[in-house]
Design an enzyme around this catalytic site. Structure first.
Site, mmCIF file in Angstrom:
data_model
loop_
_atom_site.group_PDB
_atom_site.id
_atom_site.type_symbol
_atom_site.label_atom_id
_atom_site.label_comp_id
_atom_site.label_asym_id
_atom_site.label_seq_id
_atom_site.Cartn_x
_atom_site.Cartn_y
_atom_site.Cartn_z
ATOM 1 N N ASN A 1 0.903 -1.110 0.047
ATOM 2 C CA ASN A 1 -0.034 0.013 -0.060
ATOM 3 C C ASN A 1 1.009 1.276 -0.080
ATOM 4 O OD1 ASN A 1 -2.007 -1.666 0.224
ATOM 5 N ND2 ASN A 1 -2.259 -1.525 2.455
ATOM 6 N N VAL A 2 0.410 2.399 -0.301
ATOM 7 C CA VAL A 2 1.058 3.383 -0.728
ATOM 8 C C VAL A 2 0.491 4.867 0.297
ATOM 9 C CG1 VAL A 2 1.966 3.203 -3.223
ATOM 10 C CG2 VAL A 2 -0.368 4.361 -2.679
ATOM 11 N N HIS B 1 5.935 -0.078 -2.515
ATOM 12 C CA HIS B 1 5.456 0.854 -3.532
ATOM 13 C C HIS B 1 5.784 2.211 -3.582
ATOM 14 C CE1 HIS B 1 3.537 -3.064 -5.213
ATOM 15 N NE2 HIS B 1 4.479 -3.196 -5.723
ATOM 16 N N CYS C 1 10.643 14.926 -7.794
ATOM 17 C CA CYS C 1 11.002 15.426 -8.931
ATOM 18 C C CYS C 1 11.835 14.620 -9.643
ATOM 19 C CB CYS C 1 11.610 16.664 -8.682
ATOM 20 S SG CYS C 1 12.270 17.622 -10.133
ATOM 21 N N CYS D 1 8.712 21.383 -11.182
ATOM 22 C CA CYS D 1 9.766 21.543 -9.760
ATOM 23 C C CYS D 1 9.881 22.899 -9.838
ATOM 24 C CB CYS D 1 10.557 20.528 -10.248
ATOM 25 S SG CYS D 1 11.793 20.742 -8.788
ATOM 26 N N CYS E 1 14.078 22.989 -10.269
ATOM 27 C CA CYS E 1 14.587 22.712 -11.530
ATOM 28 C C CYS E 1 13.757 22.657 -12.879
ATOM 29 C CB CYS E 1 15.560 21.371 -11.383
ATOM 30 S SG CYS E 1 14.364 20.086 -11.577
ATOM 31 N N SER F 1 -4.489 -10.011 -2.390
ATOM 32 C CA SER F 1 -4.887 -11.326 -3.367
ATOM 33 C C SER F 1 -3.402 -11.541 -4.109
ATOM 34 C CB SER F 1 -5.841 -10.561 -4.481
ATOM 35 O OG SER F 1 -5.220 -9.283 -5.087
ATOM 36 N N GLY G 1 -11.577 -13.968 -0.194
ATOM 37 C CA GLY G 1 -11.440 -14.115 -1.719
ATOM 38 C C GLY G 1 -9.931 -15.056 -1.834
HETATM 39 ZN ZN LIG Z 1 13.668 19.309 -9.504
#
Ligand SMILES: [Zn+2]
Length: 277
Positions: A101-102, A118, A126, A177, A180, A219, A245
């Site tokens: 999970n994020v 992940h 960036c 960004c 940059c 899963s 499941g």
């Molecule tokens: Zn940057």
């Protein structure tokens, strides 16, 4: 022996657990799961890495959808599964927690032996200078640049994607960004993108030190997670799974518990506290 005591028995016999979690841990926190109980897609697949990096239109669509979806993600609180795993770690039962999970909810619940396989959706990266910044700050900038979308954000449903079908993304203004001028990307691993090698190596090292694997709320349809179950089985370590499941690893499991993951893990943490190894 019923499933409750079977899971407690598994955790008692295998003290150092490598825990692998997935979307099922976060659904009760209001974060939608992309897969149904058969492992198929409930909705269109998330954005692909090559498309995001290569196509301006894909980035506009991604950030417009993200603008609508972020409030739900940003407000989400840890659920029973996150809290139970933090308690199990505090009790010395978790060698490593590896999450697919994020959403950052294991961190928010207090888990510290944690690898975000992940990445994290609350962080922006960036792609030019590698500066990381909070997603919440980008939300303010997206709203400032796209006032028409701000009104939509205010009334979006929890699953905001549904409101966006057929909309014109071509005028959506995506900032670059500020340092940059580089391309901004959420600091998560997209489909078609590799997990950073050192992150995979750290997880494999922790797996080698663990006695067994506990899969919780996944899963295992994504290979980057499934391969740790394959590695465990190849190393002779038993694998248990708590999931409603089928999972991709059903044939490899020493124990399968088909119950809501929060409920099952909360019960497990109580049982282990009552009978410490
Ligand atoms: Zn940057």
């Amino acid at each position: 022996m019923d499933h409750r005591s079977a899971l407690a028995d598994f955790a008692t016999r295998h003290r150092r657990l490598f825990v692998l979690t997935g979307a099922g841990c976060s659904t009760e926190s209001g974060i939608p799961d992309y897969r149904d109980v058969n492992g198929g897609w409930k909705r269109p697949a998330p954005v692909n890495y090559q498309a995001f990096m290569g196509e301006d239109a894909t980035r506009r669509r991604y950030w417009a959808r993200s603008l609508i979806g972020w409030p739900t993600m940003g407000r989400a609180q840890p659920g029973e599964a996150h809290r139970a795993l933090a308690r199990l770690e505090a009790a010395g039962r978790v060698e490593q927690l590896l999450t697919q999970n994020v959403d950052g909810l294991h961190d928010a619940a207090g888990s510290r032996r944690l690898i975000d396989l992940h990445g994290r959706i609350d962080t922006v990266r960036c792609m030019g200078c590698e500066t990381r910044s909070p997603r919440a700050a980008l939300q303010a900038e997206l709203l400032r640049r796209n006032p028409d979308w701000a009104a939509l954000e205010a009334r979006a449903a929890p699953d905001g994607d549904a409101d966006l079908d057929g909309r014109d993304f071509s005028t959506f203004d995506v900032p670059a960004c500020p340092h940059c001028g580089g391309l901004l990307k959420p600091d998560v691993v997209f489909f078609g993108e590799s997990v950073p090698r050192e992150r995979v190596a750290a997880a494999h090292a922790a797996l080698a030190a663990a006695d067994a694997v506990l899969v919780a709320g996944s899963s295992l349809m994504v290979y980057s997670g499934f391969r740790f179950v394959q590695a465990a089985v190849a190393a002779g370590k038993p694998v248990a799974a708590v999931n409603l499941g089928r999972t991709r690893a059903d044939e490899l499991l020493a124990l399968k518990v088909e119950r809501p993951v929060g409920e099952a893990l909360a019960e497990l943490s109580v049982q282990l506290e009552a009978a410490p190894a």
